[in-house]
Design a protein around this motif. Structure first.
Motif, PDB file in Angstrom:
ATOM      1  N   GLY A  52      23.281  -8.334 -63.015  1.00 22.87           N
ATOM      2  CA  GLY A  52      22.410  -7.295 -63.528  1.00 22.87           C
ATOM      3  C   GLY A  52      23.184  -6.029 -63.792  1.00 22.87           C
ATOM      4  N   GLY A  53      22.456  -4.938 -63.998  1.00 24.59           N
ATOM      5  CA  GLY A  53      23.123  -3.681 -64.265  1.00 24.59           C
ATOM      6  C   GLY A  53      22.200  -2.667 -64.895  1.00 24.59           C
ATOM      7  N   PHE A  54      22.823  -1.665 -65.501  1.00 22.36           N
ATOM      8  CA  PHE A  54      22.115  -0.580 -66.160  1.00 22.36           C
ATOM      9  C   PHE A  54      21.772  -1.023 -67.575  1.00 22.36           C
ATOM     10  N   PHE A  55      20.481  -1.166 -67.862  1.00 20.29           N
ATOM     11  CA  PHE A  55      20.016  -1.540 -69.192  1.00 20.29           C
ATOM     12  C   PHE A  55      19.706  -0.247 -69.944  1.00 20.29           C
ATOM     13  N   LEU A 119      17.546  -3.859 -55.541  1.00 20.76           N
ATOM     14  CA  LEU A 119      18.773  -4.380 -56.148  1.00 20.76           C
ATOM     15  C   LEU A 119      19.394  -5.465 -55.274  1.00 20.76           C
ATOM     16  N   ARG A 120      19.512  -5.189 -53.991  1.00 20.76           N
ATOM     17  CA  ARG A 120      20.126  -6.163 -53.076  1.00 20.76           C
ATOM     18  C   ARG A 120      19.321  -7.461 -53.029  1.00 20.76           C
ATOM     19  N   LYS A 121      18.007  -7.333 -53.038  1.00 25.72           N
ATOM     20  CA  LYS A 121      17.146  -8.519 -53.001  1.00 25.72           C
ATOM     21  C   LYS A 121      17.375  -9.385 -54.235  1.00 25.72           C
ATOM     22  N   CYS A 122      17.448  -8.754 -55.403  1.00 30.18           N
ATOM     23  CA  CYS A 122      17.678  -9.509 -56.643  1.00 30.18           C
ATOM     24  C   CYS A 122      19.048 -10.174 -56.636  1.00 30.18           C
ATOM     25  N   ILE A 128      18.283 -11.380 -62.214  1.00 37.95           N
ATOM     26  CA  ILE A 128      18.914 -10.227 -62.852  1.00 37.95           C
ATOM     27  C   ILE A 128      18.233  -8.940 -62.397  1.00 37.95           C
ATOM     28  N   ALA A 129      19.031  -8.020 -61.867  1.00 39.92           N
ATOM     29  CA  ALA A 129      18.546  -6.716 -61.404  1.00 39.92           C
ATOM     30  C   ALA A 129      18.816  -5.690 -62.492  1.00 39.92           C
TER      31      ALA A 129
END
Length: 353
Positions: A52-55, A119-122, A128-129
């Motif tokens: 994941g990340g910054f979208f 975030l950690r859970k994803c 995808i976080a």
């Protein structure tokens, strides 16, 4: 030794929302959920261990991208800065792209995260976080009312500028060779924006901001300094890259830099040409780690918004990056920090949760 897709990479910047927006939003599910021509899709993310990340939500300037990229293959270049974009033109674009992000969440493709616990859970669950980020604050009004509403909608990261002026400050042009010292600093509106972002828990992204603006944020922000997708000026003397003095200030604040995969900011010659070996990325990582320490470095790919090295044209290629890092001697602890741990630390310190 970790597997080819572990640790999952949490990434500081992508432009997949812009790509889907330009496609007309007619096939978000087909283009992302079922795979498509984007660098980041659900299948390629699973294949590459993209966590994941910054979208980014981004308001494009009217320009001929082919001409821009052609100019950036020359030995030296200085592209004109695009004209400012008015609030009434920017706001509908931000709403449309944010709606695409939430549509992807409805499809089950990702989770929009507002806390590091989420975030950690994803990342642990292999989902995808996504962090809702805006690159360039044209859709934020002078009274910052829009900022407050967007925060309630999930906005957790904001770049005051892209490479064009806003009411808040000035971005760097695409110029090589050049320092990032290319114009004036933040406006009074910009200083108020930084303070309000600090109060709300919205990360201020220094990527694209010129050097005077960078130092204004450094003086006025109470939070870690972060550049989500920038590289080392000492290796590639491009206006978009950060000097060692800037890197030292970021480290002193407890912040970090996400390594940008865009080839013009990786190559020593500043050219927008994709024949870049992964080893050149390692050169930047080594310099960033040497200058700032291993707790202040991560990734900020710029996927779907830039020309990237040929081995990494899709996030499905990320195992090649991990393999090169391990061959270079990065151990498991450092790999975890670079791939996700440093982002989690900085966001926890910025968001407060």
């Amino acid at each position: 030794m970790g597997s080819s897709t572990h640790p999952p990479i949490f990434d500081g910047h992508n432009d997949v929302l812009l790509k889907l927006f330009r496609a007309g939003r007619t096939s978000v599910e087909d283009s992302f959920v079922n795979g498509g021509d984007s660098a980041i899709t659900l299948p390629s993310a699973k294949a590459g261990g993209f966590g994941g990340g910054f979208f980014a939500v981004f308001i494009p300037s009217p320009m001929d991208l082919d001409d821009k990229f052609e100019e950036m293959t020359k030995d030296a270049y200085d592209l004109p800065v695009p004209d400012p974009i008015a609030w009434e033109d920017a706001f509908p674009v931000v709403m449309s792209q944010a709606a695409i992000l939430f549509e992807l969440e409805e499809q089950g493709a990702l989770t929009v995260c507002r806390t590091t616990a989420e975030l950690r859970k994803c990342l642990s669950a292999g989902k995808i976080a996504a962090v809702f980020h805006i690159e360039g604050a044209e859709a934020i009004d002078p009274d910052l009312d829009t900022l407050d509403v967007l925060y309630q909608a999930g906005l957790r990261s904001l770049g005051p500028v892209w490479s064009r002026p806003t009411i808040f400050g000035h971005g760097v042009p695409f110029r090589y060779p050049s320092t990032p010292d290319t114009g004036p600093g933040l406006t009074d509106h910009g200083l108020r924006l930084v303070t309000r972002c600090n109060d709300l828990g919205i990360m201020v992204d220094l990527s694209h901001l010129n050097e005077a603006g960078f130092w204004d944020v450094a003086r006025h922000s109470s939070k870690p300094l972060v550049a989500t997708h920038s590289n080392a000026h000492a290796i590639c003397p491009h206006s978009r890259n950060l000097t060692d003095k800037q890197l030292a200030a970021i480290a002193e604040s407890g912040g970090m830099v996400g390594l940008n995969f865009a080839v013009a900011f990786l190559r020593a010659d500043g050219k927008m040409l994709p024949d870049v070996p992964i080893e050149q990325m390692i050169r930047h990582l080594d310099h960033l780690i040497e200058t700032m320490g291993e707790d202040c470095v991560g990734f900020g790919s710029d996927y779907d918004g830039a020309v990237v090295p040929e081995p990494l044209t899709s996030c499905a290629g990320l195992p090649k990056l991990r393999a090169t890092m391990r061959q270079h001697g990065y151990d498991d602890a450092l790999m975890t920090k670079l791939c996700q741990g440093n982002w989690l630390r900085v966001l926890e310190n910025t968001w407060g949760a």
